[in-house]
Motif scaffolding. Structure first.
Motif, PDB file in Angstrom:
ATOM      1  N   LEU A 173      42.368  72.678  -6.954  1.00 38.88           N
ATOM      2  CA  LEU A 173      41.417  72.014  -6.058  1.00 38.88           C
ATOM      3  C   LEU A 173      42.002  71.884  -4.650  1.00 38.88           C
ATOM      4  O   LEU A 173      41.358  72.225  -3.649  1.00 38.88           O
ATOM      5  N   PHE A 174      43.255  71.428  -4.582  1.00 40.30           N
ATOM      6  CA  PHE A 174      43.858  71.227  -3.257  1.00 40.30           C
ATOM      7  C   PHE A 174      44.044  72.559  -2.537  1.00 40.30           C
ATOM      8  O   PHE A 174      43.893  72.651  -1.328  1.00 40.30           O
ATOM      9  N   GLN A 175      44.364  73.598  -3.310  1.00 47.44           N
ATOM     10  CA  GLN A 175      44.479  74.919  -2.683  1.00 47.44           C
ATOM     11  C   GLN A 175      43.125  75.389  -2.177  1.00 47.44           C
ATOM     12  O   GLN A 175      43.012  75.980  -1.103  1.00 47.44           O
ATOM     13  N   SER A 176      42.063  75.086  -2.936  1.00 49.65           N
ATOM     14  CA  SER A 176      40.722  75.519  -2.488  1.00 49.65           C
ATOM     15  C   SER A 176      40.335  74.776  -1.213  1.00 49.65           C
ATOM     16  O   SER A 176      39.504  75.249  -0.437  1.00 49.65           O
ATOM     17  N   TRP A 177      40.911  73.620  -0.982  1.00 45.85           N
ATOM     18  CA  TRP A 177      40.665  72.877   0.255  1.00 45.85           C
ATOM     19  C   TRP A 177      41.531  73.417   1.405  1.00 45.85           C
ATOM     20  O   TRP A 177      41.441  72.927   2.533  1.00 45.85           O
ATOM     21  N   GLY A 178      42.409  74.353   1.081  1.00 46.98           N
ATOM     22  CA  GLY A 178      43.261  74.927   2.121  1.00 46.98           C
ATOM     23  C   GLY A 178      44.532  74.124   2.358  1.00 46.98           C
ATOM     24  O   GLY A 178      45.200  74.295   3.374  1.00 46.98           O
ATOM     25  N   LEU A 179      44.880  73.247   1.396  1.00 46.60           N
ATOM     26  CA  LEU A 179      46.120  72.467   1.553  1.00 46.60           C
ATOM     27  C   LEU A 179      47.287  73.262   0.986  1.00 46.60           C
ATOM     28  O   LEU A 179      47.153  73.900  -0.063  1.00 46.60           O
ATOM     29  N   HIS A 180      48.421  73.217   1.675  1.00 51.04           N
ATOM     30  CA  HIS A 180      49.577  73.922   1.112  1.00 51.04           C
ATOM     31  C   HIS A 180      50.853  73.102   1.179  1.00 51.04           C
ATOM     32  O   HIS A 180      51.814  73.417   0.513  1.00 51.04           O
ATOM     33  N   ALA A 181      50.860  72.020   1.964  1.00 49.02           N
ATOM     34  CA  ALA A 181      52.140  71.324   2.177  1.00 49.02           C
ATOM     35  C   ALA A 181      52.376  70.190   1.168  1.00 49.02           C
ATOM     36  O   ALA A 181      53.290  69.411   1.342  1.00 49.02           O
ATOM     37  N   PHE A 182      51.573  70.097   0.118  1.00 44.52           N
ATOM     38  CA  PHE A 182      51.720  68.938  -0.770  1.00 44.52           C
ATOM     39  C   PHE A 182      52.811  69.125  -1.829  1.00 44.52           C
ATOM     40  O   PHE A 182      53.199  70.249  -2.139  1.00 44.52           O
ATOM     41  N   GLN A 198      42.853  68.498   8.008  1.00 44.03           N
ATOM     42  CA  GLN A 198      42.865  68.672   9.466  1.00 44.03           C
ATOM     43  C   GLN A 198      44.257  69.073   9.950  1.00 44.03           C
ATOM     44  O   GLN A 198      44.409  69.755  10.947  1.00 44.03           O
ATOM     45  N   HIS A 199      45.274  68.647   9.207  1.00 46.23           N
ATOM     46  CA  HIS A 199      46.649  69.026   9.565  1.00 46.23           C
ATOM     47  C   HIS A 199      46.948  70.471   9.152  1.00 46.23           C
ATOM     48  O   HIS A 199      47.444  71.268   9.942  1.00 46.23           O
ATOM     49  N   ASP A 200      46.633  70.808   7.899  1.00 45.64           N
ATOM     50  CA  ASP A 200      46.995  72.140   7.390  1.00 45.64           C
ATOM     51  C   ASP A 200      46.060  73.236   7.895  1.00 45.64           C
ATOM     52  O   ASP A 200      46.430  74.407   7.919  1.00 45.64           O
ATOM     53  N   GLN A 201      44.821  72.860   8.224  1.00 47.66           N
ATOM     54  CA  GLN A 201      43.807  73.838   8.650  1.00 47.66           C
ATOM     55  C   GLN A 201      43.148  73.341   9.928  1.00 47.66           C
ATOM     56  O   GLN A 201      41.971  72.958   9.910  1.00 47.66           O
ATOM     57  N   PRO A 202      43.863  73.337  11.053  1.00 47.43           N
ATOM     58  CA  PRO A 202      43.297  72.729  12.262  1.00 47.43           C
ATOM     59  C   PRO A 202      41.997  73.369  12.745  1.00 47.43           C
ATOM     60  O   PRO A 202      41.223  72.722  13.431  1.00 47.43           O
ATOM     61  N   ASP A 203      41.735  74.626  12.341  1.00 45.18           N
ATOM     62  CA  ASP A 203      40.514  75.296  12.824  1.00 45.18           C
ATOM     63  C   ASP A 203      39.330  75.139  11.875  1.00 45.18           C
ATOM     64  O   ASP A 203      38.231  75.619  12.153  1.00 45.18           O
ATOM     65  N   ARG A 204      39.574  74.507  10.738  1.00 39.94           N
ATOM     66  CA  ARG A 204      38.541  74.470   9.704  1.00 39.94           C
ATOM     67  C   ARG A 204      37.263  73.773  10.180  1.00 39.94           C
ATOM     68  O   ARG A 204      36.152  74.253   9.972  1.00 39.94           O
ATOM     69  N   LEU A 205      37.438  72.651  10.860  1.00 37.55           N
ATOM     70  CA  LEU A 205      36.268  71.871  11.277  1.00 37.55           C
ATOM     71  C   LEU A 205      35.371  72.684  12.217  1.00 37.55           C
ATOM     72  O   LEU A 205      34.147  72.701  12.068  1.00 37.55           O
TER      73      LEU A 205
END
Ligand code: AMP
Length: 425
Positions: free
Chosen positions: A151-160, A313-320
């Motif tokens: 789930l977190f990867q699908s959100w584009g998170l990688h630093a967790f 917003q931190h890991d994917q600054p362009d997502r928004l």
């Protein structure tokens, strides 16, 4: 001093654009992914009878002792705004009897805790959580941890990072409590007032105290698992082995306890370095809850959406920026007849899937074009009495200023094809 009524309660916020687009995106990703693991949604009430929480979360937890919004209804029964989601889902499942065996449910919604508001800590916050019911089984715990990582990867998170630990079985508690108490007793004077109380009421709580002095003491304490029975330690070892088989990088953290008492065996927490002092993105574990007579076994997690949005917003600054809604086509009317015709045209374009806006008042051409620029429209459609009589409209490219008069049907076809995007052929 009275607080102005247009301000929300401290610790409760209004969620609006543009951030709400990120919320919707994370929710949509979750709703697509969770059914792949067999989870279906449950929406429980936000308000429950107070014992639903006191019995499941544990009387000596901070949530129950200090953080619940509890009040009496008109009949004098104690009600509580849910501080977390698991207890309500178990209350539902307990009412279903055998039909709930093996059920997999997820929830998404607001939770309420009367804590001191601070960065990353709200009084109304939102959790996405899952519950997978069934007897203790290391593979079931690992499946839920893997789902969370997915789930977190699908959100584009990688630093967790994922920390796991064991709370052992309920029958281990006396030995663990005695072992920890013996080791901590000589340091009682160094502990904070809360921890001195916790020493007597619930010594596990000591382990996650954030006070520097208490942490120093905690660092000297033995691993609680060293006082647990062999089945509890074997269970943890099996969870770790299965996680390794899935290439899931986790760290065993003997100090991890989690804030609620219903946990047995596996507990875990996922942290993200961008979140500052409140860095827990989500927490989960295996639990055993007895609401009436029958104990309920399950495993689940809850992720905080406010913190997930911050982390994304931190890991994917362009997502928004990529989630911005389509730019609307702006319909400009010259005169009352065109204004009325534009109301019909707007409806036709929207039903064709094209975002569009129009001035509903009686404003000048200049004011209407200003409004089009303000909303970032790429195209304007201009009509007056002459165009109405001829069955045409002027299509104006607001980026380069060029314009062309076409039959109205051609304008609609072009705009439906581009859905308001910058160029048409
Ligand atoms: P907990 O059940 O307390 O471990 O909460 C699970 C997750 O919910 C945490 O990891 C946070 O992401 C989130 N959370 C808990 N309490 C709050 C709060 N007061 N404000 C914002 N998020 C919270």
């Amino acid at each position: 001093m009275d607080t102005p009524l247009f301000q929300p309660i401290p610790g409760m916020v209004d969620l609006t654009a543009p951030e709400v687009l990120l919320w919707q995106h994370l929710e949509e990703q979750a709703r697509q992914l969770l059914p792949l693991y067999g989870f279906s949604e449950i929406r429980t009430p936000a308000l429950e009878y107070t014992p639903v929480f006191t019995r499941s979360l544990g009387e000596t937890t901070d949530v129950v002792q200090k953080e619940m919004y509890t009040f009496a209804d008109r009949g004098g029964r104690s009600l509580t705004l849910r501080p977390e989601g698991t207890a309500g889902v178990i209350r539902y499942a307990a009412g279903q009897g055998a039909a709930a065996e093996g059920a997999r449910l997820y929830y998404l919604g607001p939770m309420f805790r009367c804590e001191r508001p601070q960065a990353g800590r709200k009084r109304q916050f939102h959790q996405l959580g899952v519950e997978s019911f069934g007897e203790p089984n290391p593979a079931a715990d690992v499946e839920v941890i893997a789902l969370q990582q997915h789930l977190f990867q699908s959100w584009g998170l990688h630093a967790f990072t994922i920390d796991i630990n064991t709370r052992g079985l309920p029958e281990d508690r006396p030995a663990v409590t005695a072992g920890l108490a013996a080791a901590a007793r000589p340091h009682l004077d160094a502990l904070c007032a809360d921890c001195r109380r916790r020493f007597d009421t619930n010594i596990f709580r000591l382990l996650d105290c954030k006070q520097a002095a208490c942490r120093q003491v905690v660092d000297t304490l033995p691993d609680p698992a060293s006082f647990m029975s062999a089945p509890s330690r074997v269970y943890l070892a099996e969870v770790v082995r299965l996680l390794q088989g899935l290439n899931l990088p986790v760290r065993v953290n003997p100090r991890l306890v989690r804030g609620l008492d219903y946990y047995i065996h596996t507990v875990w927490e996922i942290r993200h370095p961008a979140l500052g002092a409140q860095d827990a993105l989500s927490g989960g574990g295996r639990y055993r809850v007895t609401l009436d007579t029958k104990p309920f076994d399950g495993v689940g997690f809850a992720a905080g959406l406010e913190r997930a949005v911050m982390a994304v917003q931190h890991d994917q600054p362009d997502r928004l920026a990529a989630l911005q809604p389509p730019r609307p086509v702006w319909l400009v009317a010259l005169g009352p007849a065109a204004r009325e015709a534009n109301l019909r045209l707007a409806q036709e374009l929207r039903q064709g899937g094209c975002a569009c806006g129009l001035d509903l008042g009686d404003r000048s051409l200049k004011a209407q074009l200003r409004a089009a620029n303000r909303v970032g429209a790429a195209w304007a459609v201009l009509r007056g009495d002459r165009e109405l009589a001829a069955g045409t409209a002027t299509l104006k490219n607001l980026q380069d200023g060029t314009q062309v008069e076409l039959p109205l049907a051609d304008v609609v076809t072009k705009l439906n094809a581009v859905k308001g995007r910058g160029t048409t052929s």
